[in-house]
Design a protein around this motif. Structure first.
Motif, mmCIF file in Angstrom:
data_model
loop_
_atom_site.group_PDB
_atom_site.id
_atom_site.type_symbol
_atom_site.label_atom_id
_atom_site.label_comp_id
_atom_site.label_asym_id
_atom_site.label_seq_id
_atom_site.Cartn_x
_atom_site.Cartn_y
_atom_site.Cartn_z
ATOM 1 N N GLY A 1 0.811 -1.206 0.000
ATOM 2 C CA GLY A 1 0.000 0.000 0.000
ATOM 3 C C GLY A 1 0.843 1.255 0.000
ATOM 4 N N SER A 2 1.933 1.253 0.758
ATOM 5 C CA SER A 2 2.839 2.406 0.785
ATOM 6 C C SER A 2 3.498 2.631 -0.567
ATOM 7 C CB SER A 2 3.926 2.194 1.847
ATOM 8 O OG SER A 2 3.358 2.012 3.123
ATOM 9 N N ALA A 3 3.942 1.535 -1.195
ATOM 10 C CA ALA A 3 4.578 1.642 -2.508
ATOM 11 C C ALA A 3 3.601 2.179 -3.540
ATOM 12 C CB ALA A 3 5.106 0.272 -2.940
ATOM 13 N N GLY A 4 2.386 1.676 -3.511
ATOM 14 C CA GLY A 4 1.382 2.128 -4.463
ATOM 15 C C GLY A 4 1.021 3.585 -4.281
ATOM 16 N N LEU A 5 0.884 4.018 -3.041
ATOM 17 C CA LEU A 5 0.523 5.411 -2.762
ATOM 18 C C LEU A 5 1.604 6.373 -3.247
ATOM 19 C CD1 LEU A 5 -1.449 7.404 -1.438
ATOM 20 C CD2 LEU A 5 -0.198 7.072 0.707
ATOM 21 N N VAL A 6 2.860 6.050 -2.969
ATOM 22 C CA VAL A 6 3.964 6.916 -3.400
ATOM 23 C C VAL A 6 4.021 6.981 -4.925
ATOM 24 C CG1 VAL A 6 6.477 7.165 -3.449
ATOM 25 C CG2 VAL A 6 5.326 6.560 -1.315
ATOM 26 N N GLU A 7 3.906 5.826 -5.579
ATOM 27 C CA GLU A 7 3.996 5.789 -7.042
ATOM 28 C C GLU A 7 2.847 6.563 -7.691
ATOM 29 O OE1 GLU A 7 3.317 4.417 -11.083
ATOM 30 O OE2 GLU A 7 2.017 3.945 -9.396
ATOM 31 N N ILE A 8 1.630 6.418 -7.175
ATOM 32 C CA ILE A 8 0.477 7.115 -7.749
ATOM 33 C C ILE A 8 0.621 8.623 -7.592
ATOM 34 C CG2 ILE A 8 -1.963 7.597 -7.337
ATOM 35 C CD1 ILE A 8 -1.590 5.209 -9.042
ATOM 36 N N CYS A 9 0.977 9.083 -6.411
ATOM 37 C CA CYS A 9 1.076 10.525 -6.165
ATOM 38 C C CYS A 9 2.151 11.177 -7.032
ATOM 39 C CB CYS A 9 1.369 10.783 -4.685
ATOM 40 S SG CYS A 9 -0.023 10.380 -3.591
ATOM 41 N N LEU A 10 3.248 10.469 -7.292
ATOM 42 C CA LEU A 10 4.320 11.028 -8.107
ATOM 43 C C LEU A 10 4.009 10.984 -9.600
ATOM 44 C CD1 LEU A 10 7.516 9.544 -6.376
ATOM 45 C CD2 LEU A 10 6.722 11.911 -6.296
ATOM 46 N N MET A 11 3.344 9.929 -10.046
ATOM 47 C CA MET A 11 3.252 9.663 -11.476
ATOM 48 C C MET A 11 1.868 9.855 -12.094
ATOM 49 S SD MET A 11 6.326 8.982 -12.180
ATOM 50 C CE MET A 11 7.841 8.526 -11.345
ATOM 51 N N HIS A 12 0.845 10.188 -11.297
ATOM 52 C CA HIS A 12 -0.517 10.247 -11.839
ATOM 53 C C HIS A 12 -0.687 11.267 -12.964
ATOM 54 C CE1 HIS A 12 -4.778 9.336 -11.783
ATOM 55 N NE2 HIS A 12 -5.018 10.630 -11.839
ATOM 56 N N PRO A 13 -0.073 12.456 -12.920
ATOM 57 C CA PRO A 13 -0.242 13.395 -14.041
ATOM 58 C C PRO A 13 0.108 12.781 -15.394
ATOM 59 C CG PRO A 13 0.730 14.525 -12.181
ATOM 60 C CD PRO A 13 0.697 13.065 -11.814
ATOM 61 N N LEU A 14 1.129 11.934 -15.439
ATOM 62 C CA LEU A 14 1.498 11.282 -16.689
ATOM 63 C C LEU A 14 0.448 10.265 -17.107
ATOM 64 C CD1 LEU A 14 5.278 10.848 -15.903
ATOM 65 C CD2 LEU A 14 4.331 12.233 -17.764
ATOM 66 N N ASP A 15 -0.246 9.667 -16.147
ATOM 67 C CA ASP A 15 -1.312 8.727 -16.467
ATOM 68 C C ASP A 15 -2.492 9.454 -17.098
ATOM 69 O OD1 ASP A 15 -2.238 5.930 -16.299
ATOM 70 O OD2 ASP A 15 -3.780 6.758 -14.988
ATOM 71 N N VAL A 16 -2.798 10.658 -16.603
ATOM 72 C CA VAL A 16 -3.871 11.465 -17.193
ATOM 73 C C VAL A 16 -3.544 11.795 -18.647
ATOM 74 C CG1 VAL A 16 -5.072 13.688 -17.099
ATOM 75 C CG2 VAL A 16 -4.603 12.446 -14.985
ATOM 76 N N VAL A 17 -2.312 12.253 -18.897
ATOM 77 C CA VAL A 17 -1.892 12.608 -20.259
ATOM 78 C C VAL A 17 -1.922 11.379 -21.160
ATOM 79 C CG1 VAL A 17 0.044 13.443 -21.646
ATOM 80 C CG2 VAL A 17 -0.509 14.562 -19.474
ATOM 81 N N LYS A 18 -1.454 10.244 -20.654
ATOM 82 C CA LYS A 18 -1.458 9.000 -21.439
ATOM 83 C C LYS A 18 -2.870 8.633 -21.869
ATOM 84 C CE LYS A 18 -2.376 5.337 -19.736
ATOM 85 N NZ LYS A 18 -2.607 4.165 -18.864
ATOM 86 N N THR A 19 -3.819 8.705 -20.934
ATOM 87 C CA THR A 19 -5.207 8.356 -21.242
ATOM 88 C C THR A 19 -5.790 9.303 -22.286
ATOM 89 O OG1 THR A 19 -5.538 7.441 -19.024
ATOM 90 C CG2 THR A 19 -7.509 8.030 -20.273
ATOM 91 N N ARG A 20 -5.498 10.592 -22.166
ATOM 92 C CA ARG A 20 -6.011 11.562 -23.133
ATOM 93 C C ARG A 20 -5.513 11.240 -24.543
ATOM 94 N NH1 ARG A 20 -7.585 16.483 -20.671
ATOM 95 N NH2 ARG A 20 -8.771 15.889 -18.800
ATOM 96 N N PHE A 21 -4.230 10.891 -24.680
ATOM 97 C CA PHE A 21 -3.690 10.535 -25.985
ATOM 98 C C PHE A 21 -4.347 9.264 -26.529
ATOM 99 C CE2 PHE A 21 -0.038 13.381 -25.200
ATOM 100 C CZ PHE A 21 0.072 13.959 -26.460
ATOM 101 N N GLN A 22 -4.623 8.319 -25.661
ATOM 102 C CA GLN A 22 -5.157 7.038 -26.106
ATOM 103 C C GLN A 22 -6.610 7.129 -26.566
ATOM 104 O OE1 GLN A 22 -4.323 4.472 -22.760
ATOM 105 N NE2 GLN A 22 -2.282 3.960 -23.520
#
Length: 319
Positions: free
Chosen positions: A41-62
């Motif tokens: 849970g700790s690993a997932g929380l840190v990864e999501i908070c750092l990298m989520h903006p790139l996930d939003v951009v990725k989804t928009r392109f797709q």
């Protein structure tokens, strides 16, 4: 140098009987499970908070359907500028609550089932390298079952181009999907087969590559160099896995995102969606969003592994 969870995992593939015997000690199994849930849970929380903006951009392109799409972005930089200008800073964090809510059970399932599949496969006539890959595939498929409803809500929120303050909340959006389309494969679980493909292929490559390469490159006694060794292997693992599984990711985004024509379902099943995208937009369309995906899951995959490993080691020593 104290062995990490990953070194223990490597040994347990070669000596499954010893690992099974160790897990039978009083409280051993429950303690391991609680440590995996907390560290995951700790690993997932840190990864999501750092990298989520790139996930939003990725989804928009797709979800954009080529240059004729009036909402399409010209480049990666244009997407960041447009989102920031029209939706504000919080626009980069649209849909973040579903993955945060899913991360604890998702990572618990990911690492716990990987261990269990690895133990089971330890009795089969497979090489350790193949054991890691097949166990990763099994853990990814199991993980997909847990995470798919959260992905449906997340993608629908990320596709919303209104200002952050004007978009519906996560719970309102989830209720809207359930009320309109139900809980099945046309509602909260649509895109299920594409999610299975995305997570199964990613984890198969991710775990298989990581453990095989990590076993080849020797451990460094100097902590900083050892950290860089693990980070580098994790970075390459996440990058290669992202490149291989992205056609499934594109299909998932098309199925779970808004359809081109309201009231008409164009993207329904995984492989048919891939075929449609290929026929109408070309081969490279199956790799839309690859750059932000790699930017997220390359370093993000390394961050997740390292946070998990160090958190798990700390819990083993102190809890």
């Amino acid at each position: 140098y104290e062995d990490s969870w990953y070194e223990k995992s490597l040994r347990s593939a070669a000596f499954p009987a010893a690992q099974v015997k160790m897990s039978r000690k009083p409280g051993g199994f429950l303690q391991e499970a609680s440590h995996q849930i907390t560290a995951g849970g700790s690993a997932g929380l840190v990864e999501i908070c750092l990298m989520h903006p790139l996930d939003v951009v990725k989804t928009r392109f797709q979800i954009q359907r080529g240059k004729t799409d009036p909402t399409s972005y010209k480049s990666l930089g244009d997407s960041f500028r447009t989102i920031f200008r029209t939706e504000g800073l919080f626009g980069f964090y649209k849909g973040i609550l579903p993955p945060i809510m899913a991360e604890t059970p998702k990572r618990a399932v990911k690492f716990f089932t990987f261990e269990q599949y690895k133990k089971l496969l330890g009795h089969a006539p497979l090489s350790p390298g193949l054991t890691f890959a097949v166990a990763g595939l099994g853990s990814g498929l199991t993980e997909a079952v847990v995470v798919n409803p959260f992905e449906v809500v997340k993608v629908s929120l990320q596709a919303n181009r209104n200002a952050f303050t004007e978009q519906p909340s996560t719970f309102v959006q989830a209720r809207r999907i359930i009320k309109t389309d139900g809980l099945g494969f046309r509602g909260l679980n649509k895109g299920f087969t594409a999610t299975l493909g995305r997570h199964g292929v990613f984890n198969m490559v991710y775990f298989g590559f990581y453990f095989n390469v990590k076993n080849i490159i020797p451990v460094n006694e100097e902590p900083t160099l050892e950290f860089l060794r693990k980070f580098g292997i994790g970075l390459v693992s996440g990058t290669i896995a992202s490149i291989i599984n992205i056609p499934f990711d594109v299909a998932k985004s098309r199925i779970q995102g808004p359809q081109p024509e309201p009231g008409e379902i164009k993207y329904r099943t995984c492989f048919k969606t891939m075929a449609t995208v290929y026929q109408e937009e070309g081969f490279l369309a199956l790799y839309k969003g690859l750059v932000p995906k790699i930017m997220r899951l390359g370093p993000g995959g390394a961050v997740m592994l390292l946070v998990y490993e160090y958190a798990y080691a700390w819990l083993q020593e102190n809890w």
